[in-house]
Write an enzyme that holds these catalytic residues in place. Structure first.
Site, PDB file in Angstrom:
ATOM      1  N   LYS A  72       0.838  -1.212   0.000  1.00 53.00           N
ATOM      2  CA  LYS A  72       0.000   0.000   0.000  1.00 53.00           C
ATOM      3  C   LYS A  72       0.866   1.252   0.000  1.00 53.00           C
ATOM      4  O   LYS A  72       0.671   2.163  -0.821  1.00 53.00           O
ATOM      5  CB  LYS A  72      -0.934  -0.010   1.227  1.00 53.00           C
ATOM      6  CG  LYS A  72      -2.052  -1.029   1.123  1.00 53.00           C
ATOM      7  CD  LYS A  72      -2.815  -1.221   2.439  1.00 53.00           C
ATOM      8  CE  LYS A  72      -3.840  -2.347   2.283  1.00 53.00           C
ATOM      9  NZ  LYS A  72      -4.568  -2.671   3.514  1.00 53.00           N
ATOM     10  N   GLN A 116      -4.841  -1.278   9.566  1.00 53.83           N
ATOM     11  CA  GLN A 116      -4.788  -2.615   8.962  1.00 53.83           C
ATOM     12  C   GLN A 116      -5.445  -3.642   9.888  1.00 53.83           C
ATOM     13  O   GLN A 116      -5.186  -3.670  11.094  1.00 53.83           O
ATOM     14  CB  GLN A 116      -3.327  -2.998   8.686  1.00 53.83           C
ATOM     15  CG  GLN A 116      -3.146  -4.329   7.982  1.00 53.83           C
ATOM     16  CD  GLN A 116      -3.677  -4.329   6.546  1.00 53.83           C
ATOM     17  OE1 GLN A 116      -3.790  -3.299   5.899  1.00 53.83           O
ATOM     18  NE2 GLN A 116      -4.011  -5.510   6.060  1.00 53.83           N
ATOM     19  N   ASP A 139     -10.835   3.344   3.996  1.00 57.27           N
ATOM     20  CA  ASP A 139     -11.290   1.953   3.896  1.00 57.27           C
ATOM     21  C   ASP A 139     -12.811   1.880   3.744  1.00 57.27           C
ATOM     22  O   ASP A 139     -13.352   0.826   3.384  1.00 57.27           O
ATOM     23  CB  ASP A 139     -10.916   1.187   5.176  1.00 57.27           C
ATOM     24  CG  ASP A 139      -9.742   0.252   4.976  1.00 57.27           C
ATOM     25  OD1 ASP A 139      -9.537  -0.203   3.840  1.00 57.27           O
ATOM     26  OD2 ASP A 139      -9.041  -0.031   5.971  1.00 57.27           O
TER      27      ASP A 139
HETATM   28  N1  GUN Z   1      -7.095  -6.581   6.010  1.00 59.74           N
HETATM   29  C1  GUN Z   1      -7.488  -7.318   4.952  1.00 59.74           C
HETATM   30  N2  GUN Z   1      -8.119  -6.545   4.057  1.00 59.74           N
HETATM   31  C2  GUN Z   1      -8.127  -5.305   4.546  1.00 59.74           C
HETATM   32  C3  GUN Z   1      -8.621  -4.060   4.064  1.00 59.74           C
HETATM   33  O1  GUN Z   1      -9.207  -3.940   2.993  1.00 59.74           O
HETATM   34  N3  GUN Z   1      -8.423  -2.999   4.873  1.00 59.74           N
HETATM   35  C4  GUN Z   1      -7.801  -3.096   6.062  1.00 59.74           C
HETATM   36  N4  GUN Z   1      -7.676  -1.996   6.793  1.00 59.74           N
HETATM   37  N5  GUN Z   1      -7.329  -4.228   6.540  1.00 59.74           N
HETATM   38  C5  GUN Z   1      -7.489  -5.313   5.781  1.00 59.74           C
END
Ligand code: GUN
Length: 324
Positions: A72, A116, A139
């Site tokens: 990311k 996350q 998100d």
């Molecule tokens: N863990 C797995 N997928 C995601 C996501 O799309 N966002 C976040 N913040 N954590 C994750």
């Protein structure tokens, strides 16, 4: 309906409808979306004198999460988005993590905040996600954004389901009036996926672990979206010949006996590396029955990060007055 034999010996499928299914290429769509991001980032800089900013909070040292987070922030930086990773120890308390999120809410150069998941078990995840300022919630997990989505109002939308919509749209797959079945009811994928398909005027059914006769419901789908996190659980029994199948799952198979059931390609990959990635849909059944489908890897996966970038830019555009 009887289960098909495992695919250790390829057999002709009587329901097979065409020789070559269309593969919906997530990498191509990701590249298109990232290309569209670049001029928007420049406009934010021209307006505000700074690039969009994304803060990623990674609690603890889970190796898979570390890889996701690195991807990311790397993607952000390659586009010219300011990226910052904050890595509190796994022992951080809910209160201390709340303070950290609130501090990010107040920082003017941070437009997007992503915590996350999963968080360590002792942390109240809902409280943390609710603490992210909705206008920085890239998100799309905050109840305000979930609510905006459910009433069809503008807001930040969850990245993975938004990515699925982009794949469908950019491959000219019509959704209006089609039967869409979403398998999985998570707040992160299944529920927002259903809302987004509804917004595209599909007729939407959400299935889950308590659905009666799941295969029969799935076979009503013109568009079948699997998001259950169980390797190859969706099989030929679930797929209407000619359906468009979107496989959101990314599961690592580490057991050779399981790999043997996934067809020769996956088995060969397993034998090379001792592990193989498979989606929630059986790859051979999907390729044989679907008119179009997303591969794993290389389907929905690449879109999640691209949509995170787009959400970060969208949040920045609102915050600097380029968008209402
Ligand atoms: N863990 C797995 N997928 C995601 C996501 O799309 N966002 C976040 N913040 N954590 C994750």
């Amino acid at each position: 309906m009887p289960r098909k034999a495992p695919h250790s010996t390829p057999q002709p499928n009587p329901r097979k409808i065409k020789e070559v299914a269309q593969i919906l290429d997530g990498n191509k769509v990701r590249d298109q979306i990232l290309d569209e991001c670049r001029p928007r980032i420049q406009r934010v800089i021209d307006r505000s004198g700074r690039p969009p900013g994304l803060a990623v909070v990674l609690v603890g040292a889970d190796p898979a999460s570390q890889v996701y987070v690195r991807n990311k922030t790397k993607t952000a930086e390659s586009l010219g988005i300011y990226g910052e990773t904050i890595t509190p120890d796994a022992s951080i308390t809910t209160d201390a993590l709340l303070q950290l999120v609130r501090a990010l809410n107040l920082r003017p150069e941070i437009d997007g905040i992503l915590v996350q998941l999963p968080l360590p078990a002792h942390i109240d995840s809902r409280q943390i996600l609710n603490a992210v300022a909705p206008e920085k919630d890239v998100d799309g997990f905050h109840p305000v954004n979930a609510g905006l989505l459910s009433i069809g109002a503008p807001g930040l939308r969850p990245c993975t389901p938004s990515g699925v919509i982009e794949i469908l749209k950019r491959h000219q797959i019509p959704m209006a009036g089609r039967n869409a079945v979403v398998v999985g009811r998570s707040n992160i994928v299944g529920k927002p996926m259903a809302m987004l398909l509804l917004e595209e005027n599909a007729t939407v059914t959400i299935c889950h672990s308590r659905t009666a006769d799941l295969p029969a419901v799935c076979r009503t789908a013109d568009i079948l979206v699997a998001a259950i996190g169980r390797p190859a659980a969706i099989t030929a029994d679930h797929i209407q010949p000619g359906a468009v199948v979107i496989d959101v799952g990314i599961n690592a198979v580490t057991d050779r006996a399981k790999a043997e059931t996934l067809g020769p390609t996956k088995l060969a990959a397993f034998d090379k590396r001792g592990t193989v990635l498979v989606g929630d849909v059986h790859p051979v059944d999907m390729a044989e029955l679907a008119s179009a489908h997303t591969p794993v890897p290389g389907g929905v996966g690449p879109l999640t990060i691209a949509l995170l970038m787009r959400n970060t830019i969208e949040a920045a555009e609102r915050r600097v007055g380029l968008r209402s």
